[in-house]
Scaffold this motif. Structure first.
Motif, short mmCIF file in Angstrom:
data_model
loop_
_atom_site.label_atom_id
_atom_site.label_comp_id
_atom_site.label_asym_id
_atom_site.label_seq_id
_atom_site.Cartn_x
_atom_site.Cartn_y
_atom_site.Cartn_z
N UNK A 42 0.86 -1.18 0.00
CA UNK A 42 0.00 0.00 0.00
C UNK A 42 0.90 1.23 0.00
N UNK A 43 0.58 2.18 -0.88
CA UNK A 43 1.41 3.37 -1.07
C UNK A 43 0.60 4.62 -0.75
N UNK A 44 1.22 5.54 -0.01
CA UNK A 44 0.68 6.89 0.15
C UNK A 44 1.47 7.79 -0.79
N UNK A 45 0.75 8.46 -1.70
CA UNK A 45 1.39 9.20 -2.80
C UNK A 45 0.82 10.61 -2.89
N UNK A 46 1.70 11.57 -3.10
CA UNK A 46 1.27 12.96 -3.24
C UNK A 46 1.91 13.57 -4.48
N UNK A 47 1.13 13.71 -5.54
CA UNK A 47 1.63 14.32 -6.76
C UNK A 47 1.77 15.83 -6.59
N UNK A 48 2.73 16.43 -7.27
CA UNK A 48 2.85 17.89 -7.22
C UNK A 48 1.60 18.56 -7.79
N UNK A 84 4.07 -3.21 -11.09
CA UNK A 84 3.28 -4.26 -11.75
C UNK A 84 4.10 -5.53 -11.95
N UNK A 85 5.39 -5.35 -12.20
CA UNK A 85 6.25 -6.51 -12.47
C UNK A 85 6.61 -7.29 -11.21
N UNK A 86 6.34 -6.72 -10.05
CA UNK A 86 6.64 -7.43 -8.80
C UNK A 86 5.79 -8.68 -8.62
N UNK A 87 4.62 -8.69 -9.26
CA UNK A 87 3.76 -9.86 -9.15
C UNK A 87 2.97 -9.93 -7.86
N UNK A 88 2.80 -8.79 -7.19
CA UNK A 88 1.98 -8.75 -5.98
C UNK A 88 0.91 -7.68 -6.17
N UNK A 89 -0.11 -7.72 -5.32
CA UNK A 89 -1.16 -6.72 -5.39
C UNK A 89 -0.64 -5.40 -4.81
N UNK A 90 -1.10 -4.29 -5.41
CA UNK A 90 -0.66 -2.96 -4.99
C UNK A 90 -1.88 -2.03 -4.96
N UNK A 91 -1.98 -1.24 -3.89
CA UNK A 91 -2.98 -0.17 -3.82
C UNK A 91 -2.22 1.14 -3.60
N UNK A 92 -2.41 2.09 -4.50
CA UNK A 92 -1.77 3.41 -4.40
C UNK A 92 -2.84 4.42 -4.04
N UNK A 93 -2.67 5.05 -2.88
CA UNK A 93 -3.65 6.00 -2.36
C UNK A 93 -3.06 7.39 -2.38
N UNK A 94 -3.87 8.37 -2.76
CA UNK A 94 -3.33 9.70 -2.60
C UNK A 94 -4.00 10.78 -3.40
N UNK A 95 -3.43 11.97 -3.26
CA UNK A 95 -3.86 13.15 -3.98
C UNK A 95 -3.07 13.21 -5.29
N UNK A 146 -13.81 18.97 -7.04
CA UNK A 146 -13.00 18.16 -7.94
C UNK A 146 -12.76 16.80 -7.26
N UNK A 147 -12.68 15.75 -8.04
CA UNK A 147 -12.25 14.45 -7.50
C UNK A 147 -10.76 14.31 -7.81
N UNK A 148 -9.94 14.62 -6.81
CA UNK A 148 -8.49 14.60 -6.97
C UNK A 148 -7.83 13.46 -6.23
N UNK A 149 -8.57 12.82 -5.31
CA UNK A 149 -8.00 11.80 -4.42
C UNK A 149 -8.46 10.41 -4.88
N UNK A 150 -7.53 9.51 -5.01
CA UNK A 150 -7.79 8.22 -5.63
C UNK A 150 -7.25 7.07 -4.78
N UNK A 151 -7.82 5.90 -4.99
CA UNK A 151 -7.16 4.64 -4.69
C UNK A 151 -7.11 3.89 -6.01
N UNK A 152 -5.90 3.74 -6.54
CA UNK A 152 -5.74 2.97 -7.77
C UNK A 152 -5.03 1.67 -7.40
#
Length: 258
Positions: free
Chosen positions: A105-111, A138-149, A218-224
């Protein structure tokens, strides 16, 4: 598994508005991601170091009072990663990953590019560099959730006044195309939109012009997420009962064990 993400617009400011109390009262969260700490670790309020006896992880920016990410988890990660390999953005504390072995799980903040051409140029450099890391995940072969603005509204449905914002940062054609590439080519899933296709579902509102009261947002915050875990998503909620910052928390429940 319940994952929450919030841009706090300052962890101390959000806490003054009740963030720690809400985190302690919110049922069932397993991972809580936060962006825009605007604080060093020593400045984090004591009640936010380990809310609900969680494991707290922090990646402040080198520049004091700027950017930064945090992540709390009920389960201790196998590994915590605080960079994705691009110094400009690693120094700003924009990436924080908790690796639990079978899922990360990743916490991410784009500029944001809203402050002017110099900041937009920084954002554009991020858009060039970060897909390399997304493909590596993606190449790690595990599930990933990236959360953030992400500071990008993807489609016209994702902001109120799309016609007047087509030349503004956050809804520029190349930014929107970048998100489409992340979803359609790299293979991440916009989890919220798999569960909720309604209009006027926003996570950020300007502090000007009664935008929040009028839901001009605006919808700026995601979980991808990678497709496997994305397919287990059961419920999504934008939490509006309390206001901790100019962003609202996004909560998504997954039928997936941490």
């Amino acid at each position: 598994m319940r994952i929450v993400t919030l841009n706090a617009n300052g962890i101390r400011s959000a806490n003054n508005k009740g963030l720690a109390n809400w985190m302690n009262s919110l049922r069932g969260w397993d991972v809580f991601c936060l962006q825009e700490m605007k604080a060093n670790v020593e400045d984090v309020p004591e009640e936010l170091l380990r809310p609900k006896k969680s494991h707290g992880h922090f990646h402040p920016a080198e520049k004091k009072g700027y950017a930064g990410t945090a992540l709390w988890s009920k389960q201790k990660p196998v590994n915590v990663i605080k960079e994705f390999g691009v110094g400009e953005f690693d120094r700003e504390g924009r990436y924080l990953e908790a690796d639990f072995g079978h899922v990360a799980v990743v916490s991410l903040y784009l500029p944001s590019g809203a402050a002017g051409p110099e900041r937009q140029a920084s954002k554009d450099r991020f858009l060039v560099e970060f897909p390399k890391h997304l493909r590596a995940l993606r190449k790690r072969g595990k599930e990933v959730v990236i959360c953030g603005d992400f500071n990008i509204a993807h489609k016209e449905i994702d902001l109120k006044n799309y016609k007047s914002n087509k030349k503004n940062s956050g809804f520029l054609p190349h930014e929107r195309e970048w998100l489409t590439h992340v979803f359609d080519e790299i293979g991440f899933v916009d989890v919220f939109r798999t569960l909720d296709q309604r209009a006027e579902q926003y996570t950020w509102w300007s502090n000007r012009g009664n935008a929040y009261a009028n839901n001009v947002g605006w919808r700026l915050d995601y979980q991808i997420a990678t497709p496997g875990i994305a397919a287990t998503a059961k419920k999504a909620q934008i939490y509006l009962e309390e206001k901790f910052s100019d962003h609202a928390p996004l909560i998504i429940d997954y039928d997936f064990a941490l």
